[in-house]
Scaffold this active site. Structure first.
Site, PDB file in Angstrom:
ATOM      1  N   LYS A  97      -2.367  -1.737   7.548  1.00  0.00           N
ATOM      2  CA  LYS A  97      -3.772  -1.327   7.651  1.00  0.00           C
ATOM      3  C   LYS A  97      -4.555  -2.216   8.610  1.00  0.00           C
ATOM      4  CE  LYS A  97      -7.901  -0.583   4.826  1.00  0.00           C
ATOM      5  NZ  LYS A  97      -8.474  -0.658   3.466  1.00  0.00           N
ATOM      6  N   HIS A 131      -3.733  -9.759   2.827  1.00  0.00           N
ATOM      7  CA  HIS A 131      -5.184  -9.940   2.910  1.00  0.00           C
ATOM      8  C   HIS A 131      -5.500 -11.056   3.909  1.00  0.00           C
ATOM      9  CE1 HIS A 131      -5.047  -7.936  -1.122  1.00  0.00           C
ATOM     10  NE2 HIS A 131      -6.039  -7.283  -0.554  1.00  0.00           N
ATOM     11  N   ARG A 187       0.838  -1.195   0.000  1.00  0.00           N
ATOM     12  CA  ARG A 187       0.000   0.000   0.000  1.00  0.00           C
ATOM     13  C   ARG A 187       0.876   1.249   0.000  1.00  0.00           C
ATOM     14  NH1 ARG A 187      -2.142  -3.539   3.868  1.00  0.00           N
ATOM     15  NH2 ARG A 187      -4.262  -4.293   3.408  1.00  0.00           N
ATOM     16  N   TYR A 206      -9.594  -8.114  -4.920  1.00  0.00           N
ATOM     17  CA  TYR A 206      -8.436  -7.356  -5.374  1.00  0.00           C
ATOM     18  C   TYR A 206      -7.774  -8.008  -6.592  1.00  0.00           C
ATOM     19  CZ  TYR A 206      -7.958  -3.895  -1.677  1.00  0.00           C
ATOM     20  OH  TYR A 206      -8.152  -2.829  -0.852  1.00  0.00           O
ATOM     21  N   ARG A 239      -1.711  -1.656  -6.592  1.00  0.00           N
ATOM     22  CA  ARG A 239      -1.765  -2.824  -5.698  1.00  0.00           C
ATOM     23  C   ARG A 239      -2.617  -3.917  -6.339  1.00  0.00           C
ATOM     24  NH1 ARG A 239      -1.479  -4.811  -0.412  1.00  0.00           N
ATOM     25  NH2 ARG A 239      -3.408  -5.560   0.541  1.00  0.00           N
ATOM     26  N   HIS A 244      -3.851   3.200  -5.709  1.00  0.00           N
ATOM     27  CA  HIS A 244      -4.193   1.902  -5.121  1.00  0.00           C
ATOM     28  C   HIS A 244      -4.424   0.843  -6.195  1.00  0.00           C
ATOM     29  CE1 HIS A 244      -5.084  -0.265  -1.443  1.00  0.00           C
ATOM     30  NE2 HIS A 244      -6.121  -0.839  -2.036  1.00  0.00           N
TER      31      HIS A 244
END
Length: 356
Positions: free
Chosen positions: A232, A326, A207, A335, A303, A300
């Protein structure tokens, strides 16, 4: 028995004094309402089910959110604090005058539908995910109020309504031509850190905040890994580095413009307090992507691109999640967007292996 008296203002005040319970008082427009409330409250006290609701009846959502932002938000990451402050503004704008006791599931469902039908400042419809996160904040506010604030709330009304679907997620991928133009633009920028950051994002799937917050001691070029502690989802992870990522970090660590007393890999100019903070590139990123015909590209999305490439390269879901951080396969799939044309060759290779 309750004491019921008429006030100078013409209303009726009921006062209940019962052994084992705190004195309770409430004012009503009519004597009948005062008597009904007194009987109902005394009956609940006798049965041992009475709950003091005056706190939730007096406290408006606006005041409750202000208290939440003072007491609860500071325990979270700075980015989360800023996001919650923004969400609170919307909740206050629409529901701020309601008391917590008056916020029923019906009222909150109406808020959900109103927000989903409204437009943002940019003229676009409010996204499902934005409304879902606003409701998540409201729900946690009720949880804290029930468990810690002692306001007499018995349930969380947000739990009884349907939440907007988070959607399928963005599927923005970089075409080879777009990647070529993007890399040429960032590599030609006057500050080489921009090009390094973009390349690292594409190679590692990290990120933006994870990259810009890196300190030199977190990078191990010998073992070709980066150790992340501040993520995060608060889960530390170790990110493996490709050869290109390793070379990029090598160049960043050898940046001759870094002051000796600065441990940040990607650093900005000193602030008014003399401290250096992570390199802020949001403004120049916005200018460059528009200039080169990619106005819809978000940082983003790099990513997303990296994670999709990991899967296309043959890594398993577990291996990809270990790199990307994740926690669930469901989030990982949101994603990951695979190009069908890129899978054609893999299908052919699989058939060849079976027929060999």
């Amino acid at each position: 028995m309750a004491t019921i008296v008429k006030t100078p203002a013409g209303t009726w005040k009921a006062v209940i004094r019962k052994t084992g319970w705190p004195t309770n008082a409430k004012t009503f427009r009519t004597k009948r309402d005062a008597e009904d409330w007194s009987r109902r409250t005394e009956d609940e006290m006798v049965r041992g089910v009475y709950i003091q609701r005056s706190g939730s009846e007096r406290l408006t959502l606006e005041k409750a959110l202000q208290q939440y932002l003072r007491e609860v938000s500071p325990t979270k990451k700075p980015t989360t604090q800023r996001a919650e402050a923004t969400k609170a503004q919307q909740l206050i704008r629409h529901l701020g005058k309601y008391s917590l006791a008056a916020l029923s599931s019906e009222v909150i469902a109406n808020y959900r539908d109103t927000r989903l039908g409204s437009l943002t400042n940019r003229g676009n419809p409010t996204s499902n995910n934005t409304v879902r996160l606003e409701l998540a904040l409201l729900s946690h506010l009720f949880t804290v109020a029930i468990q810690e604030w002692g306001l007499g709330l018995t349930f969380n009304p947000v739990l009884n309504i349907r939440k907007p679907s988070p959607g399928e997620g963005r599927d923005r991928r970089l075409s080879p031509e777009e990647e070529r133009r993007l890399l040429a633009a960032v590599n030609n920028h006057s500050n080489p850190m921009l090009g390094w950051i973009v390349r690292i994002a594409l190679e590692t799937g990290m990120r933006s905040s994870e990259i810009t917050g890196l300190r030199r001691h977190q990078i191990d070029l010998k073992r070709r890994v980066v150790r992340l502690s501040d993520t995060k989802n608060d889960s530390a992870r170790t990110v493996p580095l490709s050869r290109l990522a390793t070379a990029t970090f090598q160049a960043a660590l050898e940046n001759p413009t870094r002051p000796q007393d600065c441990d940040l890999v990607f650093f900005g100019e000193p602030g008014k307090d003399g401290k250096r903070r992570p390199y802020a590139f949001t403004k120049i990123w916005g200018v460059l992507k528009k200039k080169f015909g990619m106005p819809d590209l978000r940082f983003h999305d790099l990513r997303h691109e990296a994670v999709s490439r990991f899967v296309e390269g043959g890594l398993s879901d577990q291996e990809v999640s270990a790199i990307s951080g994740h926690k669930s396969m469901q989030m990982l799939k949101r994603y990951t967007h695979l190009r069908a044309e890129d899978l054609v060759g893999r299908l052919d290779r699989i058939k060849k292996l079976k027929t060999a």
